[in-house]
Design a protein around this motif. Structure first.
Motif: not given
Ligand SMILES: [Zn+2]
Length: 110
Positions: A52, A85, A88
């Protein structure tokens, strides 16, 4: 190549079941280990990690994302379009492939 992995994973499930019910385990355990190695090899060769870009979370196909119902052996490309993700919440577009295939993490598999 994905098909191979699916076959191995299927076989692994069958063997796991067999181990639980069969008394004479030695052969089965050996085969189970063989299958496990095969899975490792295939996944390691064909699947790439993605990271990410926002938070640094790393998606590892060898592990999947069990907390979100993603099984081990799931290629990043095969993740649902709405997968985000776990850390986040970034979308798949915010992930970048980790090109370093030969990492030192080979020992992670028991
Ligand atoms: Zn993230």
């Amino acid at each position: 190549m994905k098909t191979h992995i699916n076959i191995y994973l299927e076989t692994k499930k069958i063997v796991e079941k067999y181990i639980q019910t069969n008394v004479d385990k030695a052969c089965v355990v050996l085969y189970y280990k063989y299958i496990q190695n095969k899975i490792q090899e295939e996944i390691h060769l064909t699947m790439k990690k993605y990271t990410c870009e926002l938070c640094g979370y790393e998606y590892d196909p060898r592990v999947g994302d069990p907390d979100n119902g993603i099984e081990e052996g799931t290629d990043f490309e095969d993740l649902p379009a709405d997968w985000t993700c776990p850390l986040c919440g970034a979308g798949k577009d915010d992930f970048e492939v980790v090109s370093d295939a030969s990492s030192s993490e080979d020992d992670d598999w028991a």
